[in-house]
Design a protein around this motif. Structure first.
Motif, PDB file in Angstrom:
ATOM      1  N   ASP A 280       0.807  -1.217   0.000  1.00  0.00           N
ATOM      2  CA  ASP A 280       0.000   0.000   0.000  1.00  0.00           C
ATOM      3  C   ASP A 280       0.845   1.274   0.000  1.00  0.00           C
ATOM      4  O   ASP A 280       0.307   2.386   0.082  1.00  0.00           O
ATOM      5  CB  ASP A 280      -0.927   0.007   1.225  1.00  0.00           C
ATOM      6  CG  ASP A 280      -0.166   0.249   2.516  1.00  0.00           C
ATOM      7  OD1 ASP A 280       1.051  -0.024   2.561  1.00  0.00           O
ATOM      8  OD2 ASP A 280      -0.785   0.718   3.498  1.00  0.00           O
ATOM      9  N   THR A 433       4.709   2.659   4.318  1.00  0.00           N
ATOM     10  CA  THR A 433       3.327   2.180   4.282  1.00  0.00           C
ATOM     11  C   THR A 433       2.389   3.334   4.606  1.00  0.00           C
ATOM     12  O   THR A 433       2.796   4.302   5.257  1.00  0.00           O
ATOM     13  CB  THR A 433       3.109   1.038   5.298  1.00  0.00           C
ATOM     14  OG1 THR A 433       1.740   0.618   5.251  1.00  0.00           O
ATOM     15  CG2 THR A 433       3.431   1.479   6.711  1.00  0.00           C
ATOM     16  N   LYS A 434       1.135   3.218   4.183  1.00  0.00           N
ATOM     17  CA  LYS A 434       0.111   4.191   4.548  1.00  0.00           C
ATOM     18  C   LYS A 434      -0.682   3.745   5.773  1.00  0.00           C
ATOM     19  O   LYS A 434      -1.519   4.492   6.274  1.00  0.00           O
ATOM     20  CB  LYS A 434      -0.847   4.406   3.371  1.00  0.00           C
ATOM     21  CG  LYS A 434      -0.199   5.023   2.138  1.00  0.00           C
ATOM     22  CD  LYS A 434      -1.194   5.125   0.987  1.00  0.00           C
ATOM     23  CE  LYS A 434      -0.538   5.691  -0.268  1.00  0.00           C
ATOM     24  NZ  LYS A 434      -1.485   5.715  -1.409  1.00  0.00           N
ATOM     25  N   ASN A 435      -0.416   2.547   6.255  1.00  0.00           N
ATOM     26  CA  ASN A 435      -1.170   1.966   7.363  1.00  0.00           C
ATOM     27  C   ASN A 435      -0.406   2.167   8.665  1.00  0.00           C
ATOM     28  O   ASN A 435       0.605   1.510   8.901  1.00  0.00           O
ATOM     29  CB  ASN A 435      -1.406   0.474   7.093  1.00  0.00           C
ATOM     30  CG  ASN A 435      -2.366  -0.147   8.081  1.00  0.00           C
ATOM     31  OD1 ASN A 435      -2.362   0.192   9.260  1.00  0.00           O
ATOM     32  ND2 ASN A 435      -3.183  -1.085   7.586  1.00  0.00           N
ATOM     33  N   ASP A 437      -1.167   1.332  11.650  1.00  0.00           N
ATOM     34  CA  ASP A 437      -1.182   0.152  12.508  1.00  0.00           C
ATOM     35  C   ASP A 437      -0.076  -0.821  12.102  1.00  0.00           C
ATOM     36  O   ASP A 437       0.606  -1.403  12.956  1.00  0.00           O
ATOM     37  CB  ASP A 437      -2.542  -0.544  12.440  1.00  0.00           C
ATOM     38  CG  ASP A 437      -3.648   0.311  13.036  1.00  0.00           C
ATOM     39  OD1 ASP A 437      -3.358   1.067  13.983  1.00  0.00           O
ATOM     40  OD2 ASP A 437      -4.786   0.225  12.551  1.00  0.00           O
TER      41      ASP A 437
END
Length: 501
Positions: A280, A433-435, A437
Motif C-alpha cells: 500500500d 506504508t500508509k497503514n 497500525d
C-alpha cells in the motif's frame, strides 16, 4: 544517465589548500616521534594531497601524559559548565566561519560532493557542537530519598582521559559527534581520525584552540588502526574508549580495552539495515526513499538501507522505477555543480565493493544495472542494483559499504519480521506504508536502534543513535551521548537523628 564504465571523469583543481598535516598535541602541531609520515590521497584521481605525520605508540604515550595532566591539574574539568559551554559555542562559531573551506577540504579528502559536504556534513557538525555546548551547564546529579536517617545525592563527573577512534565516511561529523559530548562533560580527549581522512580533524583542532580550549584538552593523532588505534585501545592511562567503524574492528577494540585496564567502551558499528516497502506504499515515496537510503554518500553509510524488501504486489513496478532513477544519478567530479555521486574513498574500498558485486553475480542475483568501475582515474563505481536477491546470498548478509542495492521480495508481515531480524546487525530499519497500525506493529517487532517510518536517514543531535546486537554498544547524540562520558558518584551523609551523630 550514468557515465559508461569506460568513460573518464573530468577532474578539476581543488579550491582549497591544506594547512595542517602534523600531529596536534598539547595545543601545538608537532612531528611524530619517529618522523614518519603517510600519504593522504585524492579519491577523484588517486593523487597525493599531502604527507601527514603518522602517530605511533610513542606519540600516544606522549598524548596520554599531556591529556592526563590537563585533566588532573588543568582548568578544563574545573571550569563551570557555563564556561565550558562558552568555549564550545565559540568553537562552533569558528566552524561556521570556515564552513566553505572545511567543506572543500572534506570533499578533497573524502570524495563526497562538495554541496553535500557543505550543507550536510559541515552544517551538522556545527549543530552538534552547539547542542553539546548547550548541555555543558545542565549536567547535574539528583537528590535521593533514603531510608533511615541518611540523605544521599549523586554527582555526575567526567571519566577522565578519553580515547576516540573515528571512521572516514563522515570525518568532520564524527569529530563533532565524539568530541562534543566528551568535552562538554569535562573530559580530555585523544582523537584518532581515519588514516584516509585526517585533514578536517586537524583543521578543527586548530579552530578549537582559537576558541580558547586549553592545551592538552584535545589532541589529534592521525595514524593507522593497528598502530595508533591499537595503542589507544590498549593504553592503561586512557579511562574510556569510543569507536565508530566496522564490527570486526570494534570487537578488537573491546578485547583490547578489557585486557588493559577494563576501560568502558562505546561502539557504533556496522549495519545491514532493512527498508520494508508494503503493497500500500506511495510508490513515488518508496522509490525516492530507497534511492536515498542506499546511494546517499555513495552507499558509504553504516545505516544504509542495503536490504530493500518489497512486497510482491508492488515488486515489479518498484524495480522498474528504482532502476530508472538510478540511471539518472549524476556521477562525476564532486567539486562540480550538479554532481550527486562521487568516488569511493580509496582503491581498497573500490576493490572490496567490486568483489561483492562479483559475488552477487556468481550466486545468481539478477544484476539489473551498474556493477562496473567508471574510467581509469579515481575510485568511481556505477550505482548498482541487484534484483531477485535471496537472504542467504553474501550481498544480503554482509555489510558492503558501497553503492550496491539488493532488492528482495516478500509476501506477509509475519514473514518480513522474521527475515528483517535474521541478521547479526541491528542498527536501523525503514518502513514505507500508509497503514499506521502496520507501521506501529513493525516498528515494535524489528530489532534495531532506529526505525524510520515513511522517511530515511533522518538524524538529529537530540535523537539517540546506535544499534542492537552486533551494531554496537551505547548511543550517540544528546543526553544519551553524555552518558558515555560521565561517572556516577553516590554521596551519603547522616541526618541530625542519625545514630552516628
Amino acid at each position: 544517465m550514468a557515465p559508461s564504465a569506460t568513460a573518464d571523469i573530468q577532474v578539476g583543481p581543488a579550491p582549497v589548500s591544506v594547512k595542517y598535516t602534523k600531529l596536534f598535541i598539547d595545543g601545538q602541531f608537532v612531528d611524530a616521534v619517529s618522523g614518519k609520515t603517510f600519504e593522504t590521497l585524492d579519491p577523484r584521481n588517486g593523487e597525493l594531497i599531502a604527507n601527514v605525520a603518522e602517530a605511533d605508540k610513542e606519540d600516544v604515550d606522549i598524548a596520554v601524559q599531556v591529556a592526563r595532566k590537563a585533566f588532573d591539574e588543568g582548568p578544563w574539568p574545573r571550569l563551570s559548565g557555563y564556561e565550558r559551554g562558552r568555549i564550545l559555542f565559540k568553537f562552533a562559531d569558528l566552524l561556521e566561519q570556515h564552513a566553505d573551506e572545511l567543506a572543500a577540504l572534506e570533499t578533497l579528502d573524502n570524495g563526497k560532493p562538495v554541496q553535500l559536504a557543505r550543507f550536510v556534513d559541515v552544517a551538522e557538525s556545527i549543530k552538534l557542537v552547539r547542542v553539546y555546548a548547550g548541555y555543558a551547564d545542565k549536567i547535574s546529579g539528583r537528590t535521593v530519598r533514603m531510608s533511615s536517617s541518611y540523605q544521599g545525592h549523586t554527582l555526575l563527573e567526567p571519566i577522565g582521559v578519553v580515547g576516540q577512534i573515528i571512521p572516514w565516511n563522515f570525518p568532520l561529523v564524527m569529530v563533532a559527534m565524539k568530541v562534543g559530548p566528551a568535552l562538554a562533560c569535562g573530559n580530555t580527549v585523544i582523537l584518532k581520525p581515519a588514516e584516509q581522512t585526517p585533514l578536517t580533524a586537524l583543521y578543527a583542532a586548530q579552530l578549537a584552540k582559537e576558541a580558547g580550549l586549553p592545551p592538552g584538552v584535545l589532541n589529534v593523532l592521525p595514524g593507522f588502526g593497528p598502530t595508533a588505534g591499537a595503542a589507544i585501545a590498549n593504553h592503561n592511562g586512557i579511562d574510556k574508549v569510543a569507536f565508530t567503524g566496522s564490527t570486526e574492528v570494534g570487537r578488537e577494540v573491546m578485547i583490547a580495552a578489557a585486557k588493559s585496564n577494563l576501560k568502558p567502551v562505546s561502539l557504533e558499528l556496522g549495519g545491514k539495515s532493512p527498508l520494508i516497502i508494503l503493497d500500500d506504499a506511495d510508490l513515488d515515496l518508496a522509490v525516492t526513499l530507497s534511492h536515498l537510503a542506499l546511494f546517499f554518500n555513495q552507499g558509504q553509510v553504516c545505516c544504509a538501507g542495503s536490504r530493500i524488501f518489497v512486497q510482491e504486489g508492488l515488486y515489479n513496478t518498484f524495480l522498474e522505477r528504482i532502476t530508472e532513477l538510478a540511471k539518472k544519478r549524476v556521477i562525476g567530479d564532486p567539486f562540480q555543480g550538479g554532481v550527486d555521486h562521487g568516488p569511493l574513498i580509496d582503491q581498497i574500498q573500490l576493490e572490496r565493493v567490486v568483489s561483492y558485486i562479483e559475488s552477487g553475480k556468481k550466486e545468481g542475483a539478477n544484476l539489473v544495472i551498474g556493477g562496473s568501475q567508471i574510467g581509469s582515474k579515481g575510485y568511481y563505481l556505477e550505482p548498482t542494483i541487484f534484483a531477485d536477491v535471496q537472504d542467504n546470498m553474501k550481498i544480503a548478509e554482509e555489510e558492503i559499504f558501497g553503492p550496491v542495492m539488493s532488492i528482495l521480495k516478500f509476501k506477509s508481515l509475519e514473514e518480513i519480521v522474521q527475515r528483517a531480524n535474521n541478521t547479526r546487525y541491528g542498527l536501523a530499519a525503514g518502513i514505507v506504508t500508509k497503514n499506521i497500525d502496520v507501521a506501529s506493529r513493525l516498528s515494535r517487532s524489528i530489532r534495531a536502534g532506529t526505525i524510520w517510518i515513511n522517511c530515511y536517514h533522518v538524524l538529529d543531535p537530540s535523537l539517540p543513535f546506535g544499534g542492537y546486537k552486533m551494531s554496537g554498544i551505547g548511543r550517540e547524540n544528546g543526553e544519551y551521548a553524555l552518558q558515555n562520558y560521565l561517572q556516577v558518584k553516590a554521596v551519603v551523609s547522616p541526618l541530625v537523628d542519625s545514630p552516628w551523630l
